[in-house]
Design a protein around this motif. Structure first.
Motif, PDB file in Angstrom:
ATOM      1  N   ALA A 378       6.231 -19.587   9.133  1.00 27.99           N
ATOM      2  CA  ALA A 378       7.224 -18.979  10.014  1.00 27.99           C
ATOM      3  C   ALA A 378       8.345 -19.960  10.301  1.00 27.99           C
ATOM      4  O   ALA A 378       8.140 -21.175  10.356  1.00 27.99           O
ATOM      5  N   ARG A 379       9.524 -19.394  10.477  1.00 28.09           N
ATOM      6  CA  ARG A 379      10.636 -20.209  10.956  1.00 28.09           C
ATOM      7  C   ARG A 379      10.485 -20.416  12.461  1.00 28.09           C
ATOM      8  O   ARG A 379      10.020 -19.523  13.182  1.00 28.09           O
ATOM      9  N   GLN A 380      10.873 -21.582  12.939  1.00 21.32           N
ATOM     10  CA  GLN A 380      10.781 -21.864  14.363  1.00 21.32           C
ATOM     11  C   GLN A 380      11.606 -20.843  15.146  1.00 21.32           C
ATOM     12  O   GLN A 380      12.780 -20.620  14.859  1.00 21.32           O
ATOM     13  N   GLY A 381      10.971 -20.187  16.123  1.00 21.40           N
ATOM     14  CA  GLY A 381      11.621 -19.163  16.915  1.00 21.40           C
ATOM     15  C   GLY A 381      11.379 -17.757  16.421  1.00 21.40           C
ATOM     16  O   GLY A 381      11.804 -16.791  17.072  1.00 21.40           O
ATOM     17  N   GLU A 382      10.692 -17.606  15.280  1.00 26.33           N
ATOM     18  CA  GLU A 382      10.437 -16.285  14.713  1.00 26.33           C
ATOM     19  C   GLU A 382       9.282 -15.601  15.438  1.00 26.33           C
ATOM     20  O   GLU A 382       8.287 -16.234  15.794  1.00 26.33           O
ATOM     21  N   THR A 383       9.399 -14.309  15.678  1.00 20.39           N
ATOM     22  CA  THR A 383       8.317 -13.535  16.288  1.00 20.39           C
ATOM     23  C   THR A 383       7.297 -13.151  15.220  1.00 20.39           C
ATOM     24  O   THR A 383       7.658 -12.667  14.144  1.00 20.39           O
ATOM     25  N   ILE A 384       6.034 -13.362  15.553  1.00 23.88           N
ATOM     26  CA  ILE A 384       4.926 -13.047  14.650  1.00 23.88           C
ATOM     27  C   ILE A 384       4.030 -12.018  15.316  1.00 23.88           C
ATOM     28  O   ILE A 384       3.634 -12.174  16.478  1.00 23.88           O
ATOM     29  N   VAL A 385       3.699 -10.955  14.598  1.00 24.96           N
ATOM     30  CA  VAL A 385       2.703  -9.983  15.031  1.00 24.96           C
ATOM     31  C   VAL A 385       1.574 -10.003  14.014  1.00 24.96           C
ATOM     32  O   VAL A 385       1.778  -9.633  12.851  1.00 24.96           O
ATOM     33  N   ILE A 386       0.403 -10.503  14.425  1.00 24.39           N
ATOM     34  CA  ILE A 386      -0.750 -10.558  13.521  1.00 24.39           C
ATOM     35  C   ILE A 386      -1.631  -9.342  13.764  1.00 24.39           C
ATOM     36  O   ILE A 386      -2.079  -9.103  14.890  1.00 24.39           O
ATOM     37  N   GLU A 387      -1.870  -8.586  12.702  1.00 24.43           N
ATOM     38  CA  GLU A 387      -2.825  -7.490  12.747  1.00 24.43           C
ATOM     39  C   GLU A 387      -4.155  -8.020  12.214  1.00 24.43           C
ATOM     40  O   GLU A 387      -4.262  -8.363  11.032  1.00 24.43           O
ATOM     41  N   THR A 388      -5.143  -8.114  13.085  1.00 26.82           N
ATOM     42  CA  THR A 388      -6.465  -8.609  12.702  1.00 26.82           C
ATOM     43  C   THR A 388      -7.426  -7.436  12.607  1.00 26.82           C
ATOM     44  O   THR A 388      -7.578  -6.676  13.576  1.00 26.82           O
ATOM     45  N   VAL A 389      -8.058  -7.289  11.445  1.00 27.97           N
ATOM     46  CA  VAL A 389      -8.960  -6.169  11.190  1.00 27.97           C
ATOM     47  C   VAL A 389     -10.366  -6.724  10.983  1.00 27.97           C
ATOM     48  O   VAL A 389     -10.599  -7.503  10.057  1.00 27.97           O
ATOM     49  N   ASN A 390     -11.291  -6.339  11.847  1.00 29.99           N
ATOM     50  CA  ASN A 390     -12.660  -6.834  11.784  1.00 29.99           C
ATOM     51  C   ASN A 390     -13.525  -5.866  10.980  1.00 29.99           C
ATOM     52  O   ASN A 390     -13.928  -4.820  11.475  1.00 29.99           O
ATOM     53  N   ARG A 391     -13.826  -6.225   9.749  1.00 28.93           N
ATOM     54  CA  ARG A 391     -14.682  -5.416   8.882  1.00 28.93           C
ATOM     55  C   ARG A 391     -16.130  -5.915   8.906  1.00 28.93           C
ATOM     56  O   ARG A 391     -16.901  -5.581   8.012  1.00 28.93           O
ATOM     57  N   THR A 392     -16.495  -6.688   9.889  1.00 29.44           N
ATOM     58  CA  THR A 392     -17.848  -7.217   9.967  1.00 29.44           C
ATOM     59  C   THR A 392     -18.651  -6.456  11.014  1.00 29.44           C
ATOM     60  O   THR A 392     -18.119  -5.627  11.750  1.00 29.44           O
ATOM     61  N   ALA A 393     -19.940  -6.787  11.110  1.00 33.00           N
ATOM     62  CA  ALA A 393     -20.838  -6.130  12.067  1.00 33.00           C
ATOM     63  C   ALA A 393     -20.958  -6.905  13.365  1.00 33.00           C
ATOM     64  O   ALA A 393     -21.862  -6.635  14.172  1.00 33.00           O
ATOM     65  N   TRP A 394     -20.044  -7.865  13.595  1.00 35.39           N
ATOM     66  CA  TRP A 394     -20.200  -8.762  14.738  1.00 35.39           C
ATOM     67  C   TRP A 394     -18.899  -8.888  15.533  1.00 35.39           C
ATOM     68  O   TRP A 394     -17.808  -8.676  15.004  1.00 35.39           O
ATOM     69  N   VAL A 395     -19.049  -9.295  16.789  1.00 35.99           N
ATOM     70  CA  VAL A 395     -17.907  -9.627  17.644  1.00 35.99           C
ATOM     71  C   VAL A 395     -17.432 -11.033  17.295  1.00 35.99           C
ATOM     72  O   VAL A 395     -18.239 -11.912  16.986  1.00 35.99           O
ATOM     73  N   HIS A 396     -16.125 -11.250  17.386  1.00 41.64           N
ATOM     74  CA  HIS A 396     -15.564 -12.570  17.126  1.00 41.64           C
ATOM     75  C   HIS A 396     -14.562 -12.932  18.219  1.00 41.64           C
ATOM     76  O   HIS A 396     -13.965 -12.057  18.848  1.00 41.64           O
ATOM     77  N   ALA A 397     -14.397 -14.245  18.444  1.00 40.83           N
ATOM     78  CA  ALA A 397     -13.443 -14.757  19.431  1.00 40.83           C
ATOM     79  C   ALA A 397     -12.369 -15.531  18.679  1.00 40.83           C
ATOM     80  O   ALA A 397     -12.594 -16.666  18.264  1.00 40.83           O
TER      81      ALA A 397
END
Length: 466
Positions: A378-397
């Motif tokens: 990313a360029r400094q100052g750029e807005t980032i939107v991360i889409e995280t998709v959990n395809r596992t059978a567990w909770v994650h932090a």
């Protein structure tokens, strides 16, 4: 010896007797440095008649000493490693200079046994943070290498005596109540829910009781230092309101309008309570609420008690520009009950016995652990939107280094309209979560699961801000 629930619950049934938590504060040396030493030590974790456990700690205790600074203050920590293996120190949640982030293999070389390193950074935000080992964290944190870092407001909101830090942890005890070291590194834990203990402590003590003054207002800073446990707490059960998450305060105290509050590994929450009568904090995930800390309220000859009107001073963070955001996508796969998946590790596809020898069970976008190329740049100052998709059978932090973010969307769950700032978020199985932040901190930053066994077994990636 069986660690029975009946024995665990003993102690709170006959009323609360105050036994003030020990002071955790670390004083500066004459030259202005905080001296922090990682070394083996012994500490009793279980009942008073139990043997001592062999731990690895900072300055001889788990948690390590509380380091306190003021917002905008320069923090200099002279760290010495007296362990038998290399280590480093990560300053969790601090929007820090990248060279000081303490991630072995990404931002610095680990400090070898007998070696030292000076961490030198400015604390930009007032709030509740913590520090912990970041080399073989699954092993070193589980043995006790962590401590609180508290950055005070320039205009104190609470008197120091009314500002209490509570570091929560669970320990895997065996035998006569000593730390179970033999089970560390179990692939069963790495591929399942992570390492869960069978004994809870607050500031290294089991079910401590702290004395409070009736009518006074207190801030309780809760830090989850466990390897993998999600603590479930209901602040409404003891009349508490929320002041903030993960080191970032709200504009004003807020009532939790759902229950329970899920405090995942590495997450923090600041609570406010007015001491009116004895109360306890309970872990409520089981069939019977389990008390983890008590508070004994009594009258005292003091000056006029402070009122409950609290004026908070939120830190100023850059607001994401969603219209111009870059939107990388992270798909989480693997783990037990996750089915067969392709995993690339160190540039090649794992096959057959490779999974066992490499000890990799999870992947981000098909890659286990740090890829050669960043997840995104990313360029400094750029807005980032991360889409995280959990395809596992567990909770994650999931933890983002060097930045705080807002949760925009979370499938199957209501998102807080106020969009509080966080540095770690929980994501459930088959859930999709979108977070947004401004990539304003130059350097190479880790993005990983803070279930430490999951991180060791593949759930690590990184991004770069240039």
């Amino acid at each position: 010896m069986k660690l029975s629930r009946r024995r665990l619950l003993a102690g709170f049934s006959s009323g609360l007797v105050a036994s003030q938590l020990p002071s955790l504060s670390l004083a500066k040396s004459q030259d202005g440095f905080f001296d922090l030493i990682a070394a083996p030590s012994k500490q009793r974790l279980y009942l008073p008649d139990a043997p001592m456990s062999d731990l690895w700690t900072y300055n001889g205790s788990a948690p390590g000493p509380e380091i306190r600074a003021k917002k905008g203050e320069r923090v200099q920590v002279r760290f010495t490693n007296k362990l038998e293996e290399p280590t480093s120190v990560h300053w969790h949640g601090v929007r820090i200079d990248n060279a000081m982030d303490g991630v072995s293999g990404l931002t610095q070389k680990p400090v070898e046994p007998g070696g030292s390193f000076v961490y030198d950074f400015v604390a930009p935000d007032a709030g509740t943070f913590w520090y912990h080992a970041h080399n073989k964290s699954w092993n070193q944190v589980a043995r006790g290498l962590y401590g609180p870092l508290i950055v005070d407001e320039n205009e104190p909101v609470f008197e120091r005596s009314n500002d209490l830090t509570l570091v929560l942890d669970d320990w895997r005890l065996a035998g006569e109540g000593v730390l179970d070291v033999a089970s560390l590194g179990s692939m069963m834990e790495w591929a399942h829910g992570g390492r869960l203990g069978n004994w809870l402590t607050v500031n290294g003590q089991s079910r401590p009781v702290t004395g409070l003054v009736r009518g006074q207002t207190y801030r309780l800073r809760l830090i989850n230092a466990a390897n993998a446990r999600v603590f479930e707490i209901d602040p409404n059960r003891f009349g508490a309101t929320l002041l903030g998450f993960d080191g970032q305060s709200f504009a004003e105290p807020a009532r939790l309008d759902y229950a329970p509050l899920m405090l995942g590994p590495a997450q923090r929450v600041d609570l406010m309570v007015v001491a009116e009568s004895d109360f306890i904090i309970e872990e409520v995930s089981g069939d019977t609420p389990y008390p983890i800390a008590g508070f004994s309220v009594s009258d005292a000859e003091t000056t006029e008690a402070p009122g409950s009107a609290i004026k908070l001073h939120p830190n100023v963070l850059p607001e994401p520009d969603l219209a111009k955001a870059r939107r990388p996508r992270l798909e989480m796969t693997g783990g037990a009950m996750g089915g067969m998946i392709d995993i690339i590790y160190k540039g090649r596809k794992l096959q057959g016995d490779d999974f066992r020898t490499a000890r990799q069970a999870w992947a981000f976008n098909g890659v286990a652990n740090l890829a050669e190329e960043p997840f995104f740049a990313a360029r400094q100052g750029e807005t980032i939107v991360i889409e995280t998709v959990n395809r596992t059978a567990w909770v994650h932090a999931m933890h983002v280094h060097g930045h705080h973010f807002q949760i925009l969307n979370r499938s199957g769950s209501v998102v807080d309209e106020a969009k509080p700032w966080r540095d770690t978020f929980l994501i459930g199985q088959d859930q999709t979560t979108e977070i947004a932040f401004v990539a304003d901190n130059p350097g190479k930053w880790l993005f990983h699961c803070h279930m430490l066994e999951h991180a060791a077994a593949g759930m690590n990636t990184w991004f770069e801000v240039v």
